[in-house]
Design an enzyme around this catalytic site. Structure first.
Site, PDB file in Angstrom:
ATOM      1  N   TYR A 172      70.261  31.048  47.003  1.00 33.09           N
ATOM      2  CA  TYR A 172      71.439  31.917  47.062  1.00 33.09           C
ATOM      3  C   TYR A 172      72.734  31.195  46.684  1.00 33.09           C
ATOM      4  O   TYR A 172      73.810  31.762  46.792  1.00 33.09           O
ATOM      5  CB  TYR A 172      71.585  32.500  48.470  1.00 33.09           C
ATOM      6  N   LYS A 223      56.453  26.751  52.500  1.00 34.53           N
ATOM      7  CA  LYS A 223      55.289  26.846  51.604  1.00 34.53           C
ATOM      8  C   LYS A 223      55.060  25.463  51.031  1.00 34.53           C
ATOM      9  O   LYS A 223      55.160  25.220  49.816  1.00 34.53           O
ATOM     10  CB  LYS A 223      55.560  27.887  50.511  1.00 34.53           C
ATOM     11  N   ASP A 256      53.141  32.857  54.001  1.00 40.13           N
ATOM     12  CA  ASP A 256      52.188  33.959  53.899  1.00 40.13           C
ATOM     13  C   ASP A 256      51.456  34.171  55.211  1.00 40.13           C
ATOM     14  O   ASP A 256      51.146  35.315  55.592  1.00 40.13           O
ATOM     15  CB  ASP A 256      51.208  33.744  52.737  1.00 40.13           C
ATOM     16  N   ASP A 280      65.350  35.296  54.881  1.00 44.21           N
ATOM     17  CA  ASP A 280      65.768  36.652  54.533  1.00 44.21           C
ATOM     18  C   ASP A 280      64.595  37.618  54.660  1.00 44.21           C
ATOM     19  O   ASP A 280      64.721  38.736  55.173  1.00 44.21           O
ATOM     20  CB  ASP A 280      66.319  36.656  53.102  1.00 44.21           C
ATOM     21  N   ASP A 284      63.774  40.534  58.086  1.00 45.56           N
ATOM     22  CA  ASP A 284      63.645  41.978  57.888  1.00 45.56           C
ATOM     23  C   ASP A 284      62.330  42.495  58.453  1.00 45.56           C
ATOM     24  O   ASP A 284      62.283  43.564  59.076  1.00 45.56           O
ATOM     25  CB  ASP A 284      63.756  42.322  56.400  1.00 45.56           C
TER      26      ASP A 284
END
Length: 384
Positions: A172, A223, A256, A280, A284
């Protein structure tokens, strides 16, 4: 796929220097006048912010007084003035003690509102300029909330965890670009920036938060098996800081695996620390499994207190119901509780949380209350 400690692949590269600032002085709770920047924003933002301020004033201890300065920023202001965040306004906000934000955003697909202009020009601008390197998202299944999980999952125990998301690095930062735009050979890049300094300070903050919770458990989410360069920085510094917190139980999950466990066993999590992009996504889904973003509070925090931190509900401006006074202000009110806790008044924050819980438990299914009615009910419970 399991959630376990995994030694990440080590890339062939020069080791990064580890920078640690351990000179921060202990924090004294804010007393006297606190200068509060209020950004009501757009749509339902002003409606829910008014109720958050109502409860904030009632909950604040006697020695704490708020001096408010309102800043009209957001989609509506941009459409009127063509400005998103003027330098003079940013300079003023930097001089405040804390920020309460409602919500920003215009009508969907408004051709006069360029995509990303508010996100990058206002929200991310404030995060970067004020060094909000911790994005804090508590996730809790409140009474009366409808969770899209099976009875088997909900029967495993209370869902109550916190996500500590890095807020000033990752993809970002705007480090990227495009070549040959609009042609079949177009190339676009978004570079994820991870520094040892930035990673260590957010990891350290997460350990401090985990230490203060009953379960004292911290899970690193990344990851590392594929993103070996960034993953190695996160893994190495997580392990380094963990040695200083022997009372905190540590865990590692690939992103994951986290998606699976949030939907099947969210009770396993206590505190999660992760990078900007993964955070992010995680937050959510975390809001979705705990009843939706309507009750989700958040903080964009500068733990070093070199600039004001910003507190806001996770939900958007909901222009379709703006002006009807039907929006639930609970998320904004809970954001006010996070603000009080950040200012060093956890007892006052706890009173707001207790009042919210009592209000939620007392609600009648299908009952429709107006926005000010919800605020009045919670403020009354806080006042006792």
């Amino acid at each position: 796929m399991t959630c376990e400690t995994v030694t990440p692949a080590v890339p062939t590269t020069t080791n990064l220097a580890v920078m640690t600032d351990t000179s921060a002085a202990s924090f004294t709770p804010a007393t006297g006048q606190v200068d509060l920047a209020v950004i009501p924003g757009d749509g339902i933002g002003p409606e829910v912010t008014a109720e958050a301020l109502k409860v904030l004033e009632v909950a604040a201890p006697a020695e704490l007084k708020f001096s408010r300065t309102q800043y009209d920023l957001g989609a509506e202001n941009y459409l009127k003035t063509g400005e998103v965040l003027p330098p003079s306004v940013l300079a003023e906000i930097k001089g405040q003690d804390a920020i309460l934000l409602g919500a920003v955003g215009g009508k969907p697909n408004d051709p006069n509102l360029p995509p990303g202009i508010l996100e990058r020009g206002l929200l991310l601008k404030l995060r970067f300029e004020l060094d909000h390197y911790v994005n804090l998202r508590p996730s809790r299944l409140f009474p009366g909330s409808v969770a899209p999980l099976s009875d088997a999952v909900l029967g495993k125990g209370e869902i109550d965890f916190v996500v500590v998301r890095e807020g000033t690095e990752g993809p970002y930062t705007g480090n990227g670009g495009a070549l040959r735009v609009g042609t079949p050979a177009e190339v676009a890049t978004e570079v994820s920036v991870n520094t040892a300094y930035g990673v260590e300070r957010v990891v350290r903050d997460a350990f401090e938060r985990a230490r203060k919770r009953p379960r004292k458990k911290l899970t690193l989410v990344h990851k590392t098996n594929v993103l070996v360069h960034a993953g190695q920085v996160w893994w190495r510094l997580f392990e380094k800081v963990a040695a200083e917190y022997p009372d905190v139980t540590t865990d590692y999950c690939h992103i994951d695996a986290v998606m699976i466990f949030l939907a099947t066993d969210p009770q396993r999590f206590d505190v999660i620390v992760t990078d900007n992009l993964f955070g992010d996504i995680v937050t959510d889904l975390a809001a979705a499994i705990t009843g939706g973003i309507g009750l989700a509070a958040s903080g964009n925090v500068n733990p070093d207190r070199t600039a004001p931190s910003m507190f806001e509900p996770v939900h958007g401006s909901a222009p379709d119901i703006a002006g009807q006074l039907v929006a639930d202000p609970t998320a904004a009110i809970l954001s006010g509780a996070l603000l009080l806790d950040h200012l060093g008044h956890p007892e006052a924050a706890a009173r707001i949380e207790a009042a919210v819980l009592a209000d939620l438990e007392a609600r009648t299914p299908g009952q429709q209350r107006r926005t000010p009615e919800v605020g009045d009910a919670i403020a009354s419970r806080v006042a006792g």
